[in-house]
Every structure is written in structure tokens, then in C-alpha cells.
Design a protein around this motif. Structure first.
Motif, PDB file in Angstrom:
ATOM      1  N   LYS A 128       3.662   5.346  -7.981  1.00 40.77           N
ATOM      2  CA  LYS A 128       3.020   6.357  -6.597  1.00 40.77           C
ATOM      3  C   LYS A 128       1.601   6.198  -6.966  1.00 40.77           C
ATOM      4  O   LYS A 128       0.538   5.609  -5.891  1.00 40.77           O
ATOM      5  N   ASP A 129       1.098   6.235  -8.325  1.00 39.76           N
ATOM      6  CA  ASP A 129      -0.381   6.104  -9.108  1.00 39.76           C
ATOM      7  C   ASP A 129      -0.683   4.842  -7.921  1.00 39.76           C
ATOM      8  O   ASP A 129      -1.894   4.581  -7.674  1.00 39.76           O
ATOM      9  N   TYR A 130       0.085   3.660  -9.077  1.00 34.87           N
ATOM     10  CA  TYR A 130      -0.418   2.870  -8.979  1.00 34.87           C
ATOM     11  C   TYR A 130      -0.421   1.613  -7.284  1.00 34.87           C
ATOM     12  O   TYR A 130      -1.983   1.367  -7.558  1.00 34.87           O
ATOM     13  N   GLY A 131      -0.064   1.771  -6.295  1.00 34.83           N
ATOM     14  CA  GLY A 131      -0.145   2.063  -5.152  1.00 34.83           C
ATOM     15  C   GLY A 131      -0.891   2.627  -4.415  1.00 34.83           C
ATOM     16  O   GLY A 131      -1.988   2.180  -3.631  1.00 34.83           O
ATOM     17  N   LYS A 132      -1.426   4.051  -4.746  1.00 35.69           N
ATOM     18  CA  LYS A 132      -2.947   5.155  -3.939  1.00 35.69           C
ATOM     19  C   LYS A 132      -3.856   3.616  -4.750  1.00 35.69           C
ATOM     20  O   LYS A 132      -4.493   4.070  -3.988  1.00 35.69           O
ATOM     21  N   LYS A 133      -4.025   3.678  -5.682  1.00 36.41           N
ATOM     22  CA  LYS A 133      -5.076   3.073  -6.819  1.00 36.41           C
ATOM     23  C   LYS A 133      -5.539   1.931  -6.185  1.00 36.41           C
ATOM     24  O   LYS A 133      -6.422   1.271  -5.842  1.00 36.41           O
ATOM     25  N   ASN A 134      -3.781   1.343  -5.791  1.00 40.66           N
ATOM     26  CA  ASN A 134      -5.013  -0.232  -5.296  1.00 40.66           C
ATOM     27  C   ASN A 134      -4.213  -0.679  -3.374  1.00 40.66           C
ATOM     28  O   ASN A 134      -4.249  -1.732  -2.625  1.00 40.66           O
ATOM     29  N   TYR A 136      -1.748   0.204  -1.081  1.00 39.14           N
ATOM     30  CA  TYR A 136      -0.839  -0.250  -1.020  1.00 39.14           C
ATOM     31  C   TYR A 136      -0.137   1.291   0.069  1.00 39.14           C
ATOM     32  O   TYR A 136      -0.541   2.197  -0.185  1.00 39.14           O
ATOM     33  N   THR A 137       0.316   0.767   1.457  1.00 31.64           N
ATOM     34  CA  THR A 137       0.704   1.972   2.445  1.00 31.64           C
ATOM     35  C   THR A 137       1.972   2.193   1.931  1.00 31.64           C
ATOM     36  O   THR A 137       2.437   3.448   1.353  1.00 31.64           O
ATOM     37  N   TYR A 138       2.787   0.673   1.283  1.00 33.64           N
ATOM     38  CA  TYR A 138       4.162   1.189   0.527  1.00 33.64           C
ATOM     39  C   TYR A 138       4.498   0.608  -0.299  1.00 33.64           C
ATOM     40  O   TYR A 138       3.714  -0.761  -0.374  1.00 33.64           O
ATOM     41  N   ILE A 139       4.841   0.854  -1.217  1.00 32.83           N
ATOM     42  CA  ILE A 139       5.516   0.384  -2.165  1.00 32.83           C
ATOM     43  C   ILE A 139       7.397   0.161  -2.361  1.00 32.83           C
ATOM     44  O   ILE A 139       8.099   1.559  -2.521  1.00 32.83           O
TER      45      ILE A 139
END
Length: 173
Positions: A128-134, A136-139
């Protein structure tokens, strides 16, 4: 002419609202968790615990078996009532040993399950944190149940996130 201009402006407005692209990736849940170094370390720790438990259980079982064999030899020279009383005491001892073993086994299983549940939550939070930092709308998570039936390999973030997770884990050791 005025209507065409209004339609054109409306069309441009709608198009400008839709220019936001969604960044979507996916991870293979099984590989992400199973190849995570912390999980492997946890499994090794519990394997050691289980092996020690099994050794203790085996030695307790062997000691009890020897005690039972000694009782059988001794019982031949005892009165029937005395032999029966000692046999019951031996049976109670066996039940207590079995209960103690079952209790310890269930404690190990419970501790293992809690540790794995905590690890899975940690991995989910990391993704979740990775997605926010990078950005991503969805992972999405793929698994054998088929939550992601197909994903272009360029959108597979499993190795990327796994490498980052393992690097963070090494830092924390």
C-alpha cells in the motif's frame, strides 16, 4: 454554429477531465510472501522450535515406554489389586503427558499463525505504501484463485516490491 461551438467546448472539457491516466500494477501474492526473507527466517525459527519439541516428545515417549515395560515386569510379582492400582496411575500419567504435549503443540501452532498473520499484514501495508509513493492508482494481487487472470509482465511489481521488502528487512536486522 453556436451549437457546434458549445458541443466542441463541452467535448474539450470532458476530454481534459479524462486525461488523468491510472497507473496499475500487480503482484503475485504467493511469490511475494513466500520469497520474502523475513518469512523464510520465521519458518526456520519455527522449524527449529518444532524439531526441539519433537525431540522432547520422543524422549518423553521413550521414557514412558520404558516405565511401562518395567511396570509390566514388576506387575507379574504383584497382587492383582496393587497391579491394577499402579496400572491406573500409569494410565493417568500417560494422559497427563499427552495433554501437556497437545497443549505445547497447539501453542506452537497458534504462535506460528499469529506471526504469519502479522507478516502478511506487514506485506500488505508495505505494498500500500509502495503504491502511494510510486503513484499507483491500483496494485492488484494475483493468486491461484484468479483475482488477476492476466497482467502484462511490465506491470508485474512482484520482484520490485520483494527486493524493496527484503532490503528494508536487512536494514532492520
Amino acid at each position: 454554429m453556436k451549437n457546434i461551438f458549445v458541443v466542441f467546448v463541452l467535448f474539450l472539457t470532458l476530454m481534459s477531465c479524462n486525461t488523468e491516466t491510472q497507473k496499475i500494477g500487480f503482484v503475485n501474492n504467493k511469490d511475494l510472501v513466500n520469497d520474502y526473507q523475513e518469512k523464510m527466517d520465521i519458518e526456520a525459527k519455527f522449524k527449529t522450535k518444532i524439531e526441539a519439541f519433537e525431540k522432547r516428545t520422543d524422549s518423553i515417549g521413550q521414557a514412558f515406554q520404558q516405565e511401562a515395560q518395567a511396570f509390566q515386569l514388576k506387575a507379574q510379582n504383584m497382587k492383582q489389586e496393587q497391579a491394577q492400582a499402579e496400572y491406573q496411575a500409569l494410565g493417568q500419567k500417560q494422559q497427563m503427558l499427552q495433554q501437556r504435549i497437545q497443549l505445547e503443540e497447539s501453542q506452537i501452532q497458534e504462535e506460528s499463525q499469529q506471526t504469519i498473520d502479522t507478516l502478511i499484514k506487514k506485506v500488505r501495508d508495505y505494498v500500500k505504501d509502495y503504491g502511494k509513493k510510486n503513484g499507483y492508482t491500483y496494485i492488484l494481487g494475483s493468486n491461484e484463485a484468479g483475482s488477476v487472470m492476466y497482467g502484462d509482465e511490465k506491470n508485474d511489481l512482484t520482484k520490485e516490491i520483494l527486493d524493496a521488502l527484503n532490503a528494508d528487512y536487512k536494514k532492520s536486522e
